[in-house]
Scaffold this motif. Structure first.
Motif, PDB file in Angstrom:
ATOM      1  N   UNK A   1      36.467  52.544  25.116  1.00 56.96           N
ATOM      2  CA  UNK A   1      37.702  52.392  27.115  1.00 56.96           C
ATOM      3  C   UNK A   1      37.338  53.753  27.294  1.00 56.96           C
ATOM      4  N   UNK A   2      38.069  53.586  28.830  1.00 60.76           N
ATOM      5  CA  UNK A   2      37.579  54.464  29.556  1.00 60.76           C
ATOM      6  C   UNK A   2      38.411  54.191  30.762  1.00 60.76           C
ATOM      7  N   UNK A   3      39.015  55.528  31.306  1.00 60.19           N
ATOM      8  CA  UNK A   3      39.268  55.155  32.413  1.00 60.19           C
ATOM      9  C   UNK A   3      38.958  55.953  33.722  1.00 60.19           C
ATOM     10  N   UNK A   4      39.107  56.497  34.436  1.00 56.40           N
ATOM     11  CA  UNK A   4      38.340  57.065  35.972  1.00 56.40           C
ATOM     12  C   UNK A   4      39.050  57.044  36.746  1.00 56.40           C
ATOM     13  N   UNK A   5      40.371  58.080  37.372  1.00 56.19           N
ATOM     14  CA  UNK A   5      40.790  58.467  38.777  1.00 56.19           C
ATOM     15  C   UNK A   5      39.986  59.279  39.188  1.00 56.19           C
TER      16      UNK A   5
ATOM     17  N   UNK B   1      41.661  53.781  40.559  1.00 54.94           N
ATOM     18  CA  UNK B   1      41.052  54.148  39.384  1.00 54.94           C
ATOM     19  C   UNK B   1      40.429  52.883  38.928  1.00 54.94           C
ATOM     20  N   UNK B   2      38.986  53.204  38.508  1.00 59.45           N
ATOM     21  CA  UNK B   2      38.177  52.315  37.838  1.00 59.45           C
ATOM     22  C   UNK B   2      38.128  52.274  35.983  1.00 59.45           C
ATOM     23  N   UNK B   3      37.667  51.108  35.640  1.00 59.17           N
ATOM     24  CA  UNK B   3      37.985  50.658  34.162  1.00 59.17           C
ATOM     25  C   UNK B   3      36.759  50.403  33.317  1.00 59.17           C
ATOM     26  N   UNK B   4      36.309  50.957  32.054  1.00 61.20           N
ATOM     27  CA  UNK B   4      35.213  50.355  30.662  1.00 61.20           C
ATOM     28  C   UNK B   4      36.141  49.921  30.343  1.00 61.20           C
ATOM     29  N   UNK B   5      36.277  49.020  29.570  1.00 60.17           N
ATOM     30  CA  UNK B   5      36.851  48.235  28.536  1.00 60.17           C
ATOM     31  C   UNK B   5      36.172  46.925  28.093  1.00 60.17           C
ATOM     32  N   UNK B   6      36.200  47.024  26.914  1.00 57.35           N
ATOM     33  CA  UNK B   6      35.766  45.511  25.822  1.00 57.35           C
ATOM     34  C   UNK B   6      36.290  44.625  26.586  1.00 57.35           C
TER      35      UNK B   6
ATOM     36  N   UNK C   1      54.654  50.288  45.854  1.00 57.85           N
ATOM     37  CA  UNK C   1      53.748  49.938  45.787  1.00 57.85           C
ATOM     38  C   UNK C   1      52.791  48.351  44.982  1.00 57.85           C
ATOM     39  N   UNK C   2      51.702  48.484  45.423  1.00 55.58           N
ATOM     40  CA  UNK C   2      50.710  46.821  44.525  1.00 55.58           C
ATOM     41  C   UNK C   2      49.703  47.918  44.218  1.00 55.58           C
ATOM     42  N   UNK C   3      49.400  46.661  43.870  1.00 59.78           N
ATOM     43  CA  UNK C   3      47.673  47.097  43.250  1.00 59.78           C
ATOM     44  C   UNK C   3      46.954  45.983  43.089  1.00 59.78           C
ATOM     45  N   UNK C   4      45.484  46.507  43.241  1.00 64.13           N
ATOM     46  CA  UNK C   4      44.537  45.140  43.386  1.00 64.13           C
ATOM     47  C   UNK C   4      43.656  45.040  42.376  1.00 64.13           C
ATOM     48  N   UNK C   5      43.650  43.959  41.678  1.00 64.91           N
ATOM     49  CA  UNK C   5      42.877  44.171  40.587  1.00 64.91           C
ATOM     50  C   UNK C   5      41.102  43.394  41.352  1.00 64.91           C
ATOM     51  N   UNK C   6      40.004  44.197  40.586  1.00 64.54           N
ATOM     52  CA  UNK C   6      38.931  43.481  41.175  1.00 64.54           C
ATOM     53  C   UNK C   6      37.500  43.330  39.948  1.00 64.54           C
TER      54      UNK C   6
ATOM     55  N   UNK D   1      33.781  44.740  40.589  1.00 68.87           N
ATOM     56  CA  UNK D   1      34.174  46.272  40.625  1.00 68.87           C
ATOM     57  C   UNK D   1      34.854  47.570  39.489  1.00 68.87           C
ATOM     58  N   UNK D   2      35.481  47.151  38.529  1.00 75.38           N
ATOM     59  CA  UNK D   2      36.344  47.017  37.574  1.00 75.38           C
ATOM     60  C   UNK D   2      36.877  47.932  37.855  1.00 75.38           C
ATOM     61  N   UNK D   3      37.435  47.443  38.467  1.00 78.86           N
ATOM     62  CA  UNK D   3      38.540  48.558  39.550  1.00 78.86           C
ATOM     63  C   UNK D   3      40.097  47.829  39.634  1.00 78.86           C
ATOM     64  N   UNK D   4      41.615  49.309  40.009  1.00 76.98           N
ATOM     65  CA  UNK D   4      42.810  48.290  39.705  1.00 76.98           C
ATOM     66  C   UNK D   4      42.962  49.554  41.157  1.00 76.98           C
ATOM     67  N   UNK D   5      43.043  49.499  42.446  1.00 74.29           N
ATOM     68  CA  UNK D   5      43.855  50.578  43.060  1.00 74.29           C
ATOM     69  C   UNK D   5      44.979  50.438  43.429  1.00 74.29           C
ATOM     70  N   UNK D   6      45.343  51.578  43.358  1.00 74.90           N
ATOM     71  CA  UNK D   6      47.766  51.619  43.946  1.00 74.90           C
ATOM     72  C   UNK D   6      47.240  51.940  45.433  1.00 74.90           C
ATOM     73  N   UNK D   7      48.310  50.499  45.415  1.00 76.32           N
ATOM     74  CA  UNK D   7      48.364  51.326  46.930  1.00 76.32           C
ATOM     75  C   UNK D   7      49.886  50.878  47.515  1.00 76.32           C
ATOM     76  N   UNK D   8      49.903  51.113  48.514  1.00 76.87           N
ATOM     77  CA  UNK D   8      51.641  51.572  49.642  1.00 76.87           C
ATOM     78  C   UNK D   8      51.202  51.217  50.572  1.00 76.87           C
ATOM     79  N   UNK D   9      51.500  49.755  51.963  1.00 78.89           N
ATOM     80  CA  UNK D   9      51.571  50.304  53.191  1.00 78.89           C
ATOM     81  C   UNK D   9      52.012  51.329  54.255  1.00 78.89           C
TER      82      UNK D   9
END
Lengths: 114, 115
Positions: free
Chosen positions: B2-6, B23-28, B63-68, B71-79
């Motif tokens: 597992x890994x996470x990149x910011x 945020x991007x991630x790598x996991x089995x 806050x909200x976050x979008x799972x993709x 793109x193995x991403x999970x970006x945090x957002x706020x309007x």
């Protein structure tokens, strides 16, 4: 219950001394985790308990480190023969059972080894 | 493993503007994804999590976050950012198989909101 508590909040020790930290989790949580955080980094996993059983230990946890959770409630983390490289924030977290449960963190114990 | 990149150490945004912390991630297998916030001299606080279902998850403090998955991403957002959102933000991942236990954290992104 007001959350996860850790004691002490700060510890200064001389190199070579032993130190012990305590963590009291949220009472209904059966999972307890220890992490280490250094400046500018995210928490690094050290070890994990489910009730009193220690189920996983990181390779970061050398033989100088030991953790216990004897009655499945509070936990202790002991570092023997401290080194300057052990200086860090030690974080404890607890969670409900289940892989999807979020962790609740304590305020941490800041260790400084002189 | 597992890994996470910011990828951003710091994000600077003007108050009232939208913000994104990457945020991007790598996991089995399927990932369980989390965002935490750390204010000065305080412990990490849980913001939100993605387990399954709707790719847009909502959490605390607007806050909200979008799972993709592609793109193995999970970006945090706020309007609309607030000065009080200034803090250190951590993305974390856990593998979604039964023997997985530990959560892996990213290195953190410092969010600075200017008035």
């Amino acid at each position: 219950d007001t959350g996860v508590s850790q004691d002490p909040r700060h510890k200064i020790t001389k190199r070579g001394q032993n130190v012990t930290f305590r963590c009291d989790p949220i009472s209904e949580h059966n999972r307890l985790y220890w992490y280490r955080q250094t400046l500018g980094q995210g928490p690094e996993f050290l070890t994990y308990f489910q009730n009193e059983a220690q189920l996983e230990k990181s390779r970061l946890l050398s033989d100088r480190f030991s953790a216990e959770r004897p009655k499945g409630s509070f936990s202790t983390l002991e570092i023997q023969r401290t080194e300057q490289g052990d200086s860090a924030m030690y974080l404890c977290a607890s969670s409900e059972p289940g892989l999807t449960s979020e962790q609740y963190f304590g305020p941490g114990t800041r260790l400084t080894v002189t | 493993a597992q890994s996470v990149a910011q990828p951003e150490d710091q994000v600077n945004v003007a108050e009232g503007n939208p913000l994104t912390v990457k945020c991007t991630y790598s996991v089995s297998g399927n990932p369980y994804l989390f965002w935490y916030v750390q204010y000065p001299n305080r412990g990490l606080q849980f913001l939100l999590k993605y387990i399954t279902g709707d790719n847009l998850v909502k959490g605390s403090y607007g806050f909200e976050a979008e799972f993709n998955k592609s793109q193995t991403s999970f970006h945090l957002k706020k309007p609309s950012a607030l000065v009080s959102d200034s803090a250190l933000y951590f993305c974390a991942v856990r593998a979604g198989y039964s023997s997985a236990s530990k959560i892996i954290f990213g290195s953190g992104t410092r969010l600075s909101i200017r008035p």
